[in-house]
Scaffold this active site. Structure first.
Site, mmCIF file in Angstrom:
data_model
loop_
_atom_site.group_PDB
_atom_site.id
_atom_site.type_symbol
_atom_site.label_atom_id
_atom_site.label_comp_id
_atom_site.label_asym_id
_atom_site.label_seq_id
_atom_site.Cartn_x
_atom_site.Cartn_y
_atom_site.Cartn_z
ATOM 1 N N TYR A 179 -13.004 17.602 -4.564
ATOM 2 C CA TYR A 179 -13.019 16.289 -3.908
ATOM 3 C C TYR A 179 -12.082 16.269 -2.701
ATOM 4 C CZ TYR A 179 -12.004 11.407 -2.919
ATOM 5 O OH TYR A 179 -11.818 10.216 -2.272
ATOM 6 N N HIS A 229 -10.500 4.978 8.672
ATOM 7 C CA HIS A 229 -9.642 4.220 7.761
ATOM 8 C C HIS A 229 -8.552 3.423 8.480
ATOM 9 C CE1 HIS A 229 -11.793 6.592 4.894
ATOM 10 N NE2 HIS A 229 -11.046 6.256 3.871
ATOM 11 N N ASN A 268 -3.562 9.488 1.524
ATOM 12 C CA ASN A 268 -3.465 9.197 0.098
ATOM 13 C C ASN A 268 -1.992 9.142 -0.280
ATOM 14 O OD1 ASN A 268 -5.434 8.599 -1.816
ATOM 15 N ND2 ASN A 268 -6.397 10.601 -1.571
ATOM 16 N N TYR A 270 25.386 -26.044 -14.566
ATOM 17 C CA TYR A 270 24.870 -24.692 -14.782
ATOM 18 C C TYR A 270 24.991 -23.796 -13.545
ATOM 19 C CZ TYR A 270 22.574 -26.123 -19.159
ATOM 20 O OH TYR A 270 22.303 -26.555 -20.436
ATOM 21 N N ARG A 290 28.547 -22.582 -13.913
ATOM 22 C CA ARG A 290 28.880 -21.995 -15.202
ATOM 23 C C ARG A 290 27.979 -20.800 -15.557
ATOM 24 N NH1 ARG A 290 27.503 -25.157 -20.431
ATOM 25 N NH2 ARG A 290 27.222 -26.810 -18.911
ATOM 26 N N PHE A 328 -2.135 7.960 -6.822
ATOM 27 C CA PHE A 328 -2.015 7.076 -5.660
ATOM 28 C C PHE A 328 -2.009 5.599 -6.038
ATOM 29 C CE2 PHE A 328 -6.499 8.438 -6.217
ATOM 30 C CZ PHE A 328 -6.980 7.261 -6.752
ATOM 31 N N GLU A 359 -13.492 2.259 -6.602
ATOM 32 C CA GLU A 359 -12.102 1.818 -6.757
ATOM 33 C C GLU A 359 -12.142 0.390 -7.310
ATOM 34 O OE1 GLU A 359 -10.725 2.515 -2.789
ATOM 35 O OE2 GLU A 359 -11.299 4.624 -2.917
#
Length: 522
Positions: free
Chosen positions: A55, A85, A197, A281, A284, A329, A413
Protein backbone atom coordinates in the site's frame (compact mmCIF):
# COMPACT_ATOMS: atom_id res chain seq x y z
CA UNK A 1 21.19 20.55 28.69
CA UNK A 2 23.08 19.67 25.50
CA UNK A 3 22.87 22.09 22.56
CA UNK A 4 22.84 19.12 20.15
CA UNK A 5 19.88 16.82 19.53
CA UNK A 6 20.38 13.56 17.62
CA UNK A 7 17.30 12.88 15.50
CA UNK A 8 16.11 9.31 15.64
CA UNK A 9 18.16 8.47 18.76
CA UNK A 10 17.64 11.04 21.51
CA UNK A 11 14.34 11.37 23.35
CA UNK A 12 12.47 14.43 22.14
CA UNK A 13 10.68 16.40 24.87
CA UNK A 14 8.34 19.37 24.73
CA UNK A 15 11.10 21.69 25.93
CA UNK A 16 13.61 20.37 23.40
CA UNK A 17 11.14 20.68 20.51
CA UNK A 18 10.50 24.31 21.49
CA UNK A 19 14.24 24.98 21.74
CA UNK A 20 15.08 23.37 18.40
CA UNK A 21 12.37 25.50 16.79
CA UNK A 22 13.88 28.60 18.40
CA UNK A 23 17.39 27.71 17.24
CA UNK A 24 18.70 27.13 20.77
CA UNK A 25 19.39 23.45 20.04
CA UNK A 26 20.72 22.08 16.76
CA UNK A 27 19.21 18.86 15.46
CA UNK A 28 21.59 16.55 13.58
CA UNK A 29 21.67 13.18 11.82
CA UNK A 30 24.49 11.00 13.14
CA UNK A 31 26.10 8.16 11.11
CA UNK A 32 24.10 5.45 12.89
CA UNK A 33 20.83 7.14 11.93
CA UNK A 34 21.98 7.88 8.39
CA UNK A 35 22.68 4.17 7.91
CA UNK A 36 19.24 3.31 9.29
CA UNK A 37 17.55 5.79 6.92
CA UNK A 38 19.44 4.43 3.92
CA UNK A 39 18.60 0.84 4.83
CA UNK A 40 14.90 1.66 5.10
CA UNK A 41 15.00 3.54 1.80
CA UNK A 42 16.66 0.50 0.23
CA UNK A 43 13.79 -1.71 1.38
CA UNK A 44 11.35 0.46 -0.57
CA UNK A 45 13.51 0.30 -3.69
CA UNK A 46 13.56 -3.49 -3.41
CA UNK A 47 9.77 -3.63 -3.03
CA UNK A 48 9.35 -1.54 -6.19
CA UNK A 49 11.87 -3.50 -8.25
CA UNK A 50 10.38 -6.86 -7.21
CA UNK A 51 6.83 -5.63 -7.92
CA UNK A 52 5.64 -6.66 -4.46
CA UNK A 53 2.27 -5.03 -3.82
CA UNK A 54 2.53 -2.69 -0.81
CA UNK A 55 0.00 0.00 0.00
CA UNK A 56 1.15 3.50 -0.90
CA UNK A 57 4.32 2.34 -2.63
CA UNK A 58 2.82 0.87 -5.77
CA UNK A 59 -0.90 1.26 -5.06
CA UNK A 60 -3.26 4.17 -4.92
CA UNK A 61 -4.33 5.77 -1.66
CA UNK A 62 -7.38 5.42 0.58
CA UNK A 63 -10.27 3.88 -1.40
CA UNK A 64 -7.85 3.45 -4.34
CA UNK A 65 -5.69 1.04 -2.33
CA UNK A 66 -6.52 -1.81 -4.74
CA UNK A 67 -5.36 0.16 -7.78
CA UNK A 68 -1.89 -1.00 -8.89
CA UNK A 69 0.65 1.66 -9.93
CA UNK A 70 3.37 0.78 -12.42
CA UNK A 71 7.04 1.03 -11.44
CA UNK A 72 7.61 3.98 -13.77
CA UNK A 73 4.67 5.87 -12.20
CA UNK A 74 5.64 5.39 -8.53
CA UNK A 75 7.55 8.69 -8.42
CA UNK A 76 4.78 10.66 -10.11
CA UNK A 77 2.38 9.18 -7.54
CA UNK A 78 4.27 10.93 -4.72
CA UNK A 79 4.12 14.34 -6.40
CA UNK A 80 0.45 13.90 -7.14
CA UNK A 81 -0.39 13.09 -3.53
CA UNK A 82 1.29 16.26 -2.21
CA UNK A 83 -0.62 18.41 -4.69
CA UNK A 84 -4.02 16.72 -4.48
CA UNK A 85 -4.00 16.64 -0.67
CA UNK A 86 -3.08 20.33 -0.29
CA UNK A 87 -6.65 21.44 0.39
CA UNK A 88 -6.26 23.39 3.63
CA UNK A 89 -8.17 26.62 4.21
CA UNK A 90 -8.11 29.49 6.65
CA UNK A 91 -5.31 31.52 8.15
CA UNK A 92 -1.77 30.17 8.33
CA UNK A 93 -0.73 28.50 11.55
CA UNK A 94 2.00 30.25 13.60
CA UNK A 95 5.50 29.89 12.16
CA UNK A 96 6.72 28.24 15.35
CA UNK A 97 4.07 25.53 15.12
CA UNK A 98 4.99 24.84 11.49
CA UNK A 99 8.67 24.53 12.47
CA UNK A 100 7.75 22.09 15.24
CA UNK A 101 5.87 20.08 12.60
CA UNK A 102 9.07 19.89 10.55
CA UNK A 103 11.12 18.88 13.61
CA UNK A 104 8.74 16.15 14.73
CA UNK A 105 8.48 14.76 11.19
CA UNK A 106 12.28 14.52 10.88
CA UNK A 107 12.50 12.73 14.23
CA UNK A 108 9.84 10.22 13.14
CA UNK A 109 11.37 9.58 9.70
CA UNK A 110 14.85 9.24 11.21
CA UNK A 111 13.78 6.15 13.12
CA UNK A 112 13.96 4.22 9.86
CA UNK A 113 10.50 2.77 9.39
CA UNK A 114 9.25 5.04 6.61
CA UNK A 115 11.55 4.52 3.64
CA UNK A 116 12.32 8.21 3.11
CA UNK A 117 15.56 9.15 1.37
CA UNK A 118 18.40 10.83 3.24
CA UNK A 119 18.29 13.79 0.83
CA UNK A 120 14.67 14.42 1.78
CA UNK A 121 15.46 14.56 5.51
CA UNK A 122 18.47 16.78 4.86
CA UNK A 123 16.30 19.27 2.95
CA UNK A 124 13.72 19.37 5.76
CA UNK A 125 16.54 20.07 8.24
CA UNK A 126 17.72 22.87 5.93
CA UNK A 127 14.26 24.43 6.22
CA UNK A 128 14.42 24.18 10.02
CA UNK A 129 17.91 25.61 10.41
CA UNK A 130 17.36 28.47 7.97
CA UNK A 131 13.85 29.20 9.22
CA UNK A 132 12.42 28.87 5.74
CA UNK A 133 9.06 27.95 7.19
CA UNK A 134 6.20 26.65 5.04
CA UNK A 135 2.83 28.38 5.19
CA UNK A 136 0.28 25.86 6.46
CA UNK A 137 -3.48 26.62 6.55
CA UNK A 138 -5.02 25.95 9.94
CA UNK A 139 -8.13 24.05 8.79
CA UNK A 140 -8.73 20.90 6.78
CA UNK A 141 -7.45 17.97 8.84
CA UNK A 142 -9.81 15.43 10.40
CA UNK A 143 -6.97 13.96 12.46
CA UNK A 144 -6.85 10.50 10.97
CA UNK A 145 -4.97 8.88 8.12
CA UNK A 146 -2.51 11.49 9.27
CA UNK A 147 -2.92 15.25 9.24
CA UNK A 148 -3.08 14.95 5.47
CA UNK A 149 -3.95 18.47 4.34
CA UNK A 150 -1.66 20.47 6.65
CA UNK A 151 1.26 18.07 6.12
CA UNK A 152 0.79 18.32 2.36
CA UNK A 153 1.07 22.09 2.56
CA UNK A 154 4.05 21.73 4.88
CA UNK A 155 5.98 19.72 2.32
CA UNK A 156 4.93 21.35 -0.95
CA UNK A 157 8.09 23.52 -0.72
CA UNK A 158 10.24 20.39 -0.95
CA UNK A 159 9.08 19.92 -4.53
CA UNK A 160 9.31 23.64 -5.32
CA UNK A 161 5.64 24.50 -4.75
CA UNK A 162 3.73 26.41 -2.11
CA UNK A 163 4.78 29.40 -0.04
CA UNK A 164 7.14 29.95 2.87
CA UNK A 165 8.20 32.54 5.38
CA UNK A 166 11.60 33.65 4.07
CA UNK A 167 13.59 36.46 5.68
CA UNK A 168 10.44 37.73 7.33
CA UNK A 169 8.32 37.76 4.17
CA UNK A 170 5.76 35.44 2.63
CA UNK A 171 7.51 34.19 -0.47
CA UNK A 172 6.84 31.75 -3.30
CA UNK A 173 9.10 28.71 -2.87
CA UNK A 174 10.22 28.84 -6.48
CA UNK A 175 11.74 32.26 -5.83
CA UNK A 176 13.49 30.95 -2.71
CA UNK A 177 15.02 28.05 -4.62
CA UNK A 178 16.36 30.45 -7.24
CA UNK A 179 17.81 32.80 -4.64
CA UNK A 180 19.40 29.96 -2.65
CA UNK A 181 20.61 28.19 -5.84
CA UNK A 182 18.78 25.00 -4.89
CA UNK A 183 16.80 22.44 -6.85
CA UNK A 184 13.50 20.87 -5.75
CA UNK A 185 13.75 17.50 -4.03
CA UNK A 186 13.06 14.50 -6.27
CA UNK A 187 10.76 12.28 -4.22
CA UNK A 188 11.08 8.53 -4.55
CA UNK A 189 8.44 5.82 -4.05
CA UNK A 190 6.45 6.14 -0.81
CA UNK A 191 8.13 9.40 0.20
CA UNK A 192 5.11 11.61 -0.43
CA UNK A 193 2.96 9.29 1.64
CA UNK A 194 5.59 9.14 4.40
CA UNK A 195 5.63 12.93 4.53
CA UNK A 196 1.86 13.44 4.84
CA UNK A 197 0.96 10.41 6.96
CA UNK A 198 1.38 11.27 10.62
CA UNK A 199 0.02 13.30 13.51
CA UNK A 200 2.55 16.13 13.39
CA UNK A 201 -0.10 18.87 13.09
CA UNK A 202 -2.00 17.63 16.16
CA UNK A 203 1.28 16.97 17.94
CA UNK A 204 2.78 20.39 17.30
CA UNK A 205 -0.28 22.16 18.65
CA UNK A 206 -0.08 19.83 21.66
CA UNK A 207 3.57 20.82 22.19
CA UNK A 208 2.64 24.50 22.19
CA UNK A 209 -0.33 23.88 24.48
CA UNK A 210 1.73 21.89 26.99
CA UNK A 211 4.32 24.67 27.10
CA UNK A 212 1.77 27.47 27.38
CA UNK A 213 -0.56 25.73 29.81
CA UNK A 214 2.34 24.96 32.13
CA UNK A 215 3.06 28.69 32.29
CA UNK A 216 -0.62 29.48 32.86
CA UNK A 217 -0.79 26.96 35.71
CA UNK A 218 2.26 28.49 37.36
CA UNK A 219 0.88 32.01 36.87
CA UNK A 220 -2.56 31.03 38.21
CA UNK A 221 -1.04 29.90 41.51
CA UNK A 222 1.03 33.08 41.85
CA UNK A 223 -1.77 35.46 40.91
CA UNK A 224 -4.29 33.50 42.98
CA UNK A 225 -2.03 33.82 46.02
CA UNK A 226 -1.76 37.58 45.45
CA UNK A 227 -5.55 37.80 45.19
CA UNK A 228 -5.92 35.87 48.43
CA UNK A 229 -3.66 38.37 50.17
CA UNK A 230 -5.64 41.29 48.77
CA UNK A 231 -8.82 39.65 50.08
CA UNK A 232 -7.28 38.85 53.47
CA UNK A 233 -7.92 35.14 53.03
CA UNK A 234 -6.40 32.35 55.07
CA UNK A 235 -3.62 29.92 54.18
CA UNK A 236 -4.94 27.15 56.45
CA UNK A 237 -6.54 25.20 53.54
CA UNK A 238 -3.03 24.74 52.13
CA UNK A 239 -1.76 22.78 55.13
CA UNK A 240 0.05 19.68 53.79
CA UNK A 241 -1.71 17.47 56.34
CA UNK A 242 -5.02 18.21 54.66
CA UNK A 243 -3.73 17.13 51.27
CA UNK A 244 -1.90 14.09 52.60
CA UNK A 245 -5.27 12.46 53.24
CA UNK A 246 -6.41 13.13 49.67
CA UNK A 247 -3.04 12.80 47.97
CA UNK A 248 -3.56 13.87 44.38
CA UNK A 249 -0.07 15.04 43.29
CA UNK A 250 -1.43 18.09 41.46
CA UNK A 251 -3.38 19.21 44.54
CA UNK A 252 -0.38 18.67 46.79
CA UNK A 253 1.88 20.66 44.48
CA UNK A 254 -0.52 23.62 44.32
CA UNK A 255 -1.06 23.60 48.09
CA UNK A 256 2.70 23.58 48.62
CA UNK A 257 3.18 26.44 46.17
CA UNK A 258 0.44 28.56 47.74
CA UNK A 259 1.69 27.97 51.26
CA UNK A 260 5.25 28.85 50.23
CA UNK A 261 4.10 32.00 48.43
CA UNK A 262 2.12 33.16 51.47
CA UNK A 263 4.66 32.33 54.18
CA UNK A 264 6.40 35.27 55.92
CA UNK A 265 3.76 37.73 54.75
CA UNK A 266 2.93 40.71 56.96
CA UNK A 267 -0.48 40.89 55.32
CA UNK A 268 -1.27 37.28 56.22
CA UNK A 269 0.03 37.70 59.77
CA UNK A 270 -2.11 40.81 60.33
CA UNK A 271 -5.45 38.95 60.42
CA UNK A 272 -4.65 35.57 61.94
CA UNK A 273 -7.29 36.04 64.65
CA UNK A 274 -9.85 37.97 62.59
CA UNK A 275 -12.68 35.52 63.34
CA UNK A 276 -13.49 34.80 59.70
CA UNK A 277 -14.56 31.15 59.62
CA UNK A 278 -13.73 30.20 56.02
CA UNK A 279 -13.14 31.67 52.57
CA UNK A 280 -15.23 31.18 49.42
CA UNK A 281 -14.30 28.27 47.22
CA UNK A 282 -12.33 30.31 44.68
CA UNK A 283 -9.77 30.98 47.43
CA UNK A 284 -10.12 27.93 49.66
CA UNK A 285 -10.28 25.33 46.89
CA UNK A 286 -7.40 26.52 44.72
CA UNK A 287 -5.41 23.32 45.42
CA UNK A 288 -8.34 21.18 44.33
CA UNK A 289 -9.24 23.20 41.22
CA UNK A 290 -5.80 24.30 40.06
CA UNK A 291 -4.55 20.85 41.10
CA UNK A 292 -7.09 19.04 38.93
CA UNK A 293 -5.97 21.14 35.98
CA UNK A 294 -2.36 20.23 36.85
CA UNK A 295 -3.31 16.56 36.71
CA UNK A 296 -4.92 16.99 33.28
CA UNK A 297 -1.85 18.87 32.09
CA UNK A 298 0.45 16.13 33.37
CA UNK A 299 -1.56 13.52 31.47
CA UNK A 300 -1.25 15.58 28.29
CA UNK A 301 2.50 16.02 28.88
CA UNK A 302 2.98 12.26 29.29
CA UNK A 303 1.08 11.38 26.13
CA UNK A 304 2.64 14.21 24.12
CA UNK A 305 6.09 12.93 25.08
CA UNK A 306 5.16 9.45 23.84
CA UNK A 307 3.86 10.88 20.57
CA UNK A 308 6.96 13.04 20.13
CA UNK A 309 9.04 9.86 19.93
CA UNK A 310 6.56 7.70 18.03
CA UNK A 311 6.31 6.69 14.37
CA UNK A 312 2.88 7.57 13.00
CA UNK A 313 3.47 6.75 9.34
CA UNK A 314 1.69 4.12 7.24
CA UNK A 315 2.63 1.63 5.98
CA UNK A 316 5.47 0.76 8.35
CA UNK A 317 8.50 -0.79 6.66
CA UNK A 318 10.30 -3.36 8.81
CA UNK A 319 12.10 -4.94 5.87
CA UNK A 320 11.67 -5.53 2.15
CA UNK A 321 9.50 -8.54 2.97
CA UNK A 322 7.83 -7.30 6.16
CA UNK A 323 5.49 -4.31 5.95
CA UNK A 324 2.37 -3.49 7.93
CA UNK A 325 -0.46 -1.25 6.86
CA UNK A 326 -1.94 -0.23 10.19
CA UNK A 327 -3.40 2.80 11.93
CA UNK A 328 -0.60 4.56 13.81
CA UNK A 329 -1.63 7.78 12.07
CA UNK A 330 -4.97 7.91 13.92
CA UNK A 331 -5.10 10.96 16.17
CA UNK A 332 -7.39 9.57 18.88
CA UNK A 333 -4.60 8.99 21.47
CA UNK A 334 -3.89 12.74 21.37
CA UNK A 335 -7.40 14.02 20.65
CA UNK A 336 -8.88 12.77 23.93
CA UNK A 337 -6.24 14.29 26.26
CA UNK A 338 -6.27 17.53 24.27
CA UNK A 339 -10.02 17.83 24.82
CA UNK A 340 -9.57 16.99 28.52
CA UNK A 341 -6.86 19.66 28.82
CA UNK A 342 -9.16 22.19 27.14
CA UNK A 343 -11.63 21.79 29.99
CA UNK A 344 -8.77 22.01 32.48
CA UNK A 345 -7.55 25.29 30.98
CA UNK A 346 -11.07 26.72 30.89
CA UNK A 347 -11.55 25.88 34.57
CA UNK A 348 -8.49 27.92 35.52
CA UNK A 349 -10.22 30.87 33.87
CA UNK A 350 -13.55 30.13 35.58
CA UNK A 351 -12.09 30.25 39.08
CA UNK A 352 -9.91 33.27 38.25
CA UNK A 353 -13.00 35.22 37.14
CA UNK A 354 -14.66 34.43 40.49
CA UNK A 355 -11.70 35.88 42.38
CA UNK A 356 -11.90 38.98 40.20
CA UNK A 357 -15.58 39.40 41.04
CA UNK A 358 -14.88 38.98 44.74
CA UNK A 359 -12.28 41.77 44.71
CA UNK A 360 -14.73 44.37 43.38
CA UNK A 361 -17.60 43.54 45.73
CA UNK A 362 -16.37 45.87 48.46
CA UNK A 363 -15.85 43.08 51.00
CA UNK A 364 -13.10 42.36 53.51
CA UNK A 365 -12.06 45.98 53.84
CA UNK A 366 -11.57 46.67 50.14
CA UNK A 367 -13.39 49.62 48.56
CA UNK A 368 -16.22 48.81 46.20
CA UNK A 369 -14.91 48.43 42.63
CA UNK A 370 -11.36 48.70 44.01
CA UNK A 371 -11.34 52.49 43.85
CA UNK A 372 -11.87 55.09 46.57
CA UNK A 373 -14.11 57.50 44.69
CA UNK A 374 -16.61 55.04 43.20
CA UNK A 375 -19.54 56.79 41.58
CA UNK A 376 -17.60 59.49 39.85
CA UNK A 377 -15.31 56.62 38.81
CA UNK A 378 -16.49 53.23 37.58
CA UNK A 379 -13.19 51.84 38.80
CA UNK A 380 -12.58 48.19 38.07
CA UNK A 381 -16.20 47.28 37.35
CA UNK A 382 -15.83 46.63 33.63
CA UNK A 383 -12.67 44.50 33.31
CA UNK A 384 -14.66 41.74 35.02
CA UNK A 385 -17.13 41.96 32.12
CA UNK A 386 -14.22 40.95 29.92
CA UNK A 387 -13.33 37.98 32.10
CA UNK A 388 -16.99 36.96 32.07
CA UNK A 389 -17.04 37.15 28.26
CA UNK A 390 -13.79 35.20 27.91
CA UNK A 391 -14.92 32.55 30.39
CA UNK A 392 -18.12 32.04 28.43
CA UNK A 393 -16.26 31.90 25.12
CA UNK A 394 -14.03 29.24 26.62
CA UNK A 395 -17.05 27.23 27.70
CA UNK A 396 -18.30 27.18 24.11
CA UNK A 397 -14.89 25.84 23.04
CA UNK A 398 -15.03 22.97 25.54
CA UNK A 399 -17.20 20.71 23.40
CA UNK A 400 -14.86 17.78 22.69
CA UNK A 401 -14.00 17.61 19.01
CA UNK A 402 -13.05 13.97 19.56
CA UNK A 403 -16.70 13.16 20.37
CA UNK A 404 -17.50 13.64 16.69
CA UNK A 405 -16.52 11.66 13.62
CA UNK A 406 -17.42 12.26 9.98
CA UNK A 407 -16.50 9.39 7.63
CA UNK A 408 -14.12 10.30 4.78
CA UNK A 409 -12.33 8.62 1.85
CA UNK A 410 -15.52 6.97 0.56
CA UNK A 411 -15.88 5.16 3.87
CA UNK A 412 -12.36 3.71 3.95
CA UNK A 413 -11.61 6.17 6.74
CA UNK A 414 -14.89 5.65 8.56
CA UNK A 415 -13.81 6.85 11.99
CA UNK A 416 -11.66 9.94 12.44
CA UNK A 417 -10.40 11.71 15.57
CA UNK A 418 -10.85 15.42 14.77
CA UNK A 419 -7.79 15.86 17.01
CA UNK A 420 -6.50 18.69 14.82
CA UNK A 421 -9.49 20.74 15.98
CA UNK A 422 -8.85 19.66 19.58
CA UNK A 423 -5.30 21.01 19.42
CA UNK A 424 -6.32 24.32 17.91
CA UNK A 425 -9.20 24.80 20.36
CA UNK A 426 -6.98 24.18 23.36
CA UNK A 427 -4.63 26.93 22.25
CA UNK A 428 -7.60 29.28 21.70
CA UNK A 429 -8.73 28.62 25.28
CA UNK A 430 -5.22 29.33 26.54
CA UNK A 431 -5.25 32.61 24.56
CA UNK A 432 -8.33 33.66 26.53
CA UNK A 433 -6.99 32.27 29.80
CA UNK A 434 -3.88 34.43 29.59
CA UNK A 435 -6.08 37.53 29.33
CA UNK A 436 -8.26 36.40 32.26
CA UNK A 437 -5.16 35.91 34.43
CA UNK A 438 -3.84 39.32 33.38
CA UNK A 439 -7.07 40.94 34.55
CA UNK A 440 -6.91 39.08 37.84
CA UNK A 441 -3.34 40.33 38.24
CA UNK A 442 -4.59 43.87 37.59
CA UNK A 443 -7.15 43.45 40.37
CA UNK A 444 -4.84 41.67 42.80
CA UNK A 445 -2.10 44.29 42.50
CA UNK A 446 -4.67 47.04 43.19
CA UNK A 447 -6.12 45.12 46.15
CA UNK A 448 -2.72 44.55 47.73
CA UNK A 449 -1.96 48.27 47.45
CA UNK A 450 -4.89 48.89 49.77
CA UNK A 451 -3.08 46.76 52.40
CA UNK A 452 0.02 48.93 52.46
CA UNK A 453 2.28 49.59 54.28
CA UNK A 454 2.10 45.87 55.12
CA UNK A 455 4.16 43.68 52.81
CA UNK A 456 3.69 40.30 51.20
CA UNK A 457 6.22 37.50 51.38
CA UNK A 458 9.37 37.93 49.26
CA UNK A 459 8.11 36.15 46.14
CA UNK A 460 4.78 37.97 45.96
CA UNK A 461 6.52 41.27 46.73
CA UNK A 462 8.74 40.69 43.70
CA UNK A 463 5.69 39.83 41.59
CA UNK A 464 3.78 42.90 42.76
CA UNK A 465 6.80 45.13 42.11
CA UNK A 466 7.15 43.72 38.59
CA UNK A 467 3.46 44.26 37.86
CA UNK A 468 3.73 47.83 39.12
CA UNK A 469 6.62 48.46 36.74
CA UNK A 470 4.13 47.82 33.93
CA UNK A 471 0.92 49.28 35.41
CA UNK A 472 0.58 51.91 38.14
CA UNK A 473 -1.99 52.08 40.93
CA UNK A 474 -5.30 53.52 39.69
CA UNK A 475 -6.81 56.32 41.79
CA UNK A 476 -9.25 57.30 39.03
CA UNK A 477 -10.67 55.95 35.78
CA UNK A 478 -8.42 55.49 32.76
CA UNK A 479 -8.25 53.27 29.68
CA UNK A 480 -7.89 49.94 31.44
CA UNK A 481 -7.43 48.11 28.12
CA UNK A 482 -3.88 49.51 28.12
CA UNK A 483 -3.27 48.06 31.58
CA UNK A 484 -4.69 44.70 30.56
CA UNK A 485 -2.46 44.60 27.47
CA UNK A 486 0.66 45.38 29.52
CA UNK A 487 -0.06 42.70 32.10
CA UNK A 488 -1.11 40.21 29.46
CA UNK A 489 2.32 40.60 27.93
CA UNK A 490 4.13 39.55 31.11
CA UNK A 491 1.75 36.65 31.68
CA UNK A 492 1.97 35.33 28.11
CA UNK A 493 5.73 35.81 27.65
CA UNK A 494 6.32 33.88 30.89
CA UNK A 495 8.31 36.72 32.47
CA UNK A 496 5.91 36.97 35.43
CA UNK A 497 6.55 33.33 36.32
CA UNK A 498 10.27 33.84 35.74
CA UNK A 499 10.35 36.77 38.18
CA UNK A 500 8.58 34.65 40.80
CA UNK A 501 10.94 31.73 40.30
CA UNK A 502 14.00 33.96 40.49
CA UNK A 503 12.77 35.53 43.73
CA UNK A 504 12.05 32.07 45.17
CA UNK A 505 15.56 30.92 44.27
CA UNK A 506 17.11 34.07 45.71
CA UNK A 507 15.35 33.50 49.04
CA UNK A 508 15.91 29.71 48.93
CA UNK A 509 12.22 28.95 48.87
CA UNK A 510 11.41 25.56 47.29
CA UNK A 511 8.45 26.81 45.31
CA UNK A 512 7.83 23.48 43.54
CA UNK A 513 9.08 21.28 46.36
CA UNK A 514 9.58 17.63 45.50
CA UNK A 515 7.39 17.90 42.39
CA UNK A 516 9.75 19.89 40.18
CA UNK A 517 11.05 16.97 38.10
CA UNK A 518 7.70 15.24 37.75
CA UNK A 519 5.99 18.37 36.49
CA UNK A 520 8.84 19.64 34.29
CA UNK A 521 9.02 20.01 30.52
CA UNK A 522 12.47 18.54 29.88
Amino acid sequence: MSDIFKYGIDTLSVGKAIDIAAGKIKGILVPEVIARIQTSHGYVQTIVSQHTTVYGINTGFGPLCDTKISEEDTRALQYNILQSHSVGVGASIPEEVARIMLITKVHALAQGYSGAALTTLERIIWHIENKVTPLVPEKGSVGASGDLAPLSHLFLPLIGLGHVWYKGQKTDMQAVLQQENLQPVVLGPKEGLALINGTQFILSFAVKAVHRLHNALEAADIIGALSLEGLMGTAKPFDPRLHAIRPFPGNQLVAHRLKTLLDNSEIMASHVDCGRVQDPYSLRCMPQVHGASRTAWLHLLELTTIELNAVTDNPIIFSATDTISGGNFHGQPMALPLDYATVAAAELGNISDRRCYMMIEGRYGLPKLLINDAGLNSGFMIPQYTTAALVTENKTLCFPASADSVPTSLGQEDHVSMGSISGRKLNQVIDNLEYILAIELLYAAQAVDFRRPMKSGPVLEAVHKYAREKVTFADKDRIFANDIAALHQIVADQSLVRVANEAAAQHQLPLNGIYHDQFGLY
